[in-house]
Enzyme design. Structure first.
Site, PDB file in Angstrom:
ATOM      1  N   HIS A  84     -15.789 -11.259 -21.089  1.00 19.19           N
ATOM      2  CA  HIS A  84     -15.750 -11.305 -22.559  1.00 19.19           C
ATOM      3  C   HIS A  84     -14.730 -12.351 -23.028  1.00 19.19           C
ATOM      4  O   HIS A  84     -15.001 -13.124 -23.945  1.00 19.19           O
ATOM      5  CB  HIS A  84     -15.349  -9.943 -23.144  1.00 19.19           C
ATOM      6  CG  HIS A  84     -16.310  -8.828 -22.877  1.00 19.19           C
ATOM      7  ND1 HIS A  84     -15.939  -7.644 -22.296  1.00 19.19           N
ATOM      8  CD2 HIS A  84     -17.641  -8.704 -23.123  1.00 19.19           C
ATOM      9  CE1 HIS A  84     -16.975  -6.835 -22.199  1.00 19.19           C
ATOM     10  NE2 HIS A  84     -18.039  -7.452 -22.693  1.00 19.19           N
ATOM     11  N   LYS A 108     -23.797   7.584 -27.306  1.00 18.21           N
ATOM     12  CA  LYS A 108     -23.360   6.937 -26.073  1.00 18.21           C
ATOM     13  C   LYS A 108     -22.031   7.523 -25.600  1.00 18.21           C
ATOM     14  O   LYS A 108     -21.155   7.820 -26.418  1.00 18.21           O
ATOM     15  CB  LYS A 108     -23.189   5.431 -26.351  1.00 18.21           C
ATOM     16  CG  LYS A 108     -23.604   4.545 -25.201  1.00 18.21           C
ATOM     17  CD  LYS A 108     -23.741   3.117 -25.674  1.00 18.21           C
ATOM     18  CE  LYS A 108     -23.513   2.148 -24.530  1.00 18.21           C
ATOM     19  NZ  LYS A 108     -23.662   0.763 -24.935  1.00 18.21           N
ATOM     20  N   ARG A 125     -25.488 -13.742 -18.872  1.00 16.87           N
ATOM     21  CA  ARG A 125     -25.104 -13.895 -17.462  1.00 16.87           C
ATOM     22  C   ARG A 125     -26.273 -14.260 -16.576  1.00 16.87           C
ATOM     23  O   ARG A 125     -26.134 -14.935 -15.579  1.00 16.87           O
ATOM     24  CB  ARG A 125     -24.497 -12.587 -16.939  1.00 16.87           C
ATOM     25  CG  ARG A 125     -23.105 -12.339 -17.410  1.00 16.87           C
ATOM     26  CD  ARG A 125     -22.715 -10.898 -17.247  1.00 16.87           C
ATOM     27  NE  ARG A 125     -23.427 -10.064 -18.211  1.00 16.87           N
ATOM     28  CZ  ARG A 125     -23.114  -8.827 -18.490  1.00 16.87           C
ATOM     29  NH1 ARG A 125     -22.122  -8.235 -17.869  1.00 16.87           N
ATOM     30  NH2 ARG A 125     -23.811  -8.152 -19.392  1.00 16.87           N
ATOM     31  N   SER A 165     -18.504  -4.723 -17.726  1.00 14.12           N
ATOM     32  CA  SER A 165     -17.712  -3.518 -18.006  1.00 14.12           C
ATOM     33  C   SER A 165     -18.167  -2.383 -17.097  1.00 14.12           C
ATOM     34  O   SER A 165     -17.362  -1.563 -16.667  1.00 14.12           O
ATOM     35  CB  SER A 165     -17.886  -3.094 -19.464  1.00 14.12           C
ATOM     36  OG  SER A 165     -17.386  -4.082 -20.322  1.00 14.12           O
TER      37      SER A 165
HETATM   38  P1  ADP Z   1     -23.258  -4.322 -24.871  1.00 12.83           P
HETATM   39  O1  ADP Z   1     -23.137  -2.881 -24.521  1.00 12.83           O
HETATM   40  O2  ADP Z   1     -23.664  -4.588 -26.283  1.00 12.83           O
HETATM   41  O3  ADP Z   1     -23.996  -5.182 -23.876  1.00 12.83           O
HETATM   42  P2  ADP Z   1     -20.842  -5.367 -23.722  1.00 12.83           P
HETATM   43  O4  ADP Z   1     -19.468  -5.012 -24.161  1.00 12.83           O
HETATM   44  O5  ADP Z   1     -21.246  -4.922 -22.361  1.00 12.83           O
HETATM   45  O6  ADP Z   1     -21.753  -4.806 -24.858  1.00 12.83           O
HETATM   46  O7  ADP Z   1     -21.053  -6.937 -23.811  1.00 12.83           O
HETATM   47  C1  ADP Z   1     -20.877  -7.654 -25.001  1.00 12.83           C
HETATM   48  C2  ADP Z   1     -21.377  -9.078 -24.815  1.00 12.83           C
HETATM   49  O8  ADP Z   1     -20.624  -9.740 -23.814  1.00 12.83           O
HETATM   50  C3  ADP Z   1     -22.830  -9.199 -24.361  1.00 12.83           C
HETATM   51  O9  ADP Z   1     -23.405 -10.317 -24.961  1.00 12.83           O
HETATM   52  C4  ADP Z   1     -22.712  -9.421 -22.885  1.00 12.83           C
HETATM   53  O10 ADP Z   1     -23.834 -10.103 -22.365  1.00 12.83           O
HETATM   54  C5  ADP Z   1     -21.488 -10.296 -22.853  1.00 12.83           C
HETATM   55  N1  ADP Z   1     -20.844 -10.287 -21.535  1.00 12.83           N
HETATM   56  C6  ADP Z   1     -20.387  -9.211 -20.857  1.00 12.83           C
HETATM   57  N2  ADP Z   1     -19.859  -9.591 -19.669  1.00 12.83           N
HETATM   58  C7  ADP Z   1     -19.982 -10.942 -19.610  1.00 12.83           C
HETATM   59  C8  ADP Z   1     -19.641 -11.937 -18.633  1.00 12.83           C
HETATM   60  N3  ADP Z   1     -19.089 -11.623 -17.471  1.00 12.83           N
HETATM   61  N4  ADP Z   1     -19.920 -13.228 -18.921  1.00 12.83           N
HETATM   62  C9  ADP Z   1     -20.503 -13.546 -20.087  1.00 12.83           C
HETATM   63  N5  ADP Z   1     -20.872 -12.678 -21.046  1.00 12.83           N
HETATM   64  C10 ADP Z   1     -20.606 -11.377 -20.816  1.00 12.83           C
END
Ligand code: ADP
Length: 150
Positions: free
Chosen positions: A18, A42, A91, A128
């Site tokens: 992130h 959730k 990703r 995450s």
């Molecule tokens: P959600 O539950 O909405 O997917 P996340 O917190 O998991 O929320 O992710 C928020 C955003 O960050 C999403 O667009 C996700 O694809 C992006 N993201 C998460 N991890 C990475 C990473 N390692 N590299 C690039 N983008 C990421």
């Protein structure tokens, strides 16, 4: 006009993936709102207040970044915050397929443009959910999260 982007997600917890997306997006926008979506259905591992504090601490020195929480449609929150853009990270093809549908729906519901940044190779394996898995099993996830989460 101020170019304002919303970066929505669960951030359960925020990871170096992130961080990479947000920092690379800073030159593109005047302001970035990191928007933690709250979905009553959730289950989260980290309490909302902790998730918010981790992000606030990580971006303490960045005036262009704010952290907010929201319920309901992301498109509605964009409107409430006057954000013209939704920022997301991609990703892999699974992320792309998912994001494509959401972006098209958001564009239809509201006049909001989605902007995608492709993950940097060094962090494209980070999620995450992997951090939560490691945490659940008592492992060391410190290399995957910003200092504030450790
Ligand atoms: P959600 O539950 O909405 O997917 P996340 O917190 O998991 O929320 O992710 C928020 C955003 O960050 C999403 O667009 C996700 O694809 C992006 N993201 C998460 N991890 C990475 C990473 N390692 N590299 C690039 N983008 C990421």
């Amino acid at each position: 006009m101020t170019k304002r982007a919303l970066f929505p997600g669960s951030f359960d917890p925020i990871t170096i993936g992130h961080l990479d997306i947000i920092k690379r997006a800073l030159p593109l926008f005047d302001e970035i709102i990191i928007a933690i979506g709250v979905n009553a259905e959730k289950k989260y591992m980290f309490p909302l207040e902790d998730r918010k504090h981790f992000i606030e601490d990580a971006f303490e020195e960045y005036d262009a970044v704010t952290v907010k929480t929201y319920k309901g449609l992301t498109a509605d929150f964009c409107k409430a915050e006057n954000a013209q853009y939704i920022l997301r990270g991609v990703r892999n093809t699974a992320d792309f397929t998912y994001e494509q549908t959401i972006a098209q729906a958001n564009a239809e519901v509201m006049d909001v443009e989605s902007v995608f940044l492709v993950a940097s190779p060094a962090v494209s394996h980070v999620s995450s959910s992997i951090v939560r898995d490691i945490a659940r099993n008592g492992g060391d996830y410190s290399g995957l999260v910003p200092f504030e989460v450790k």
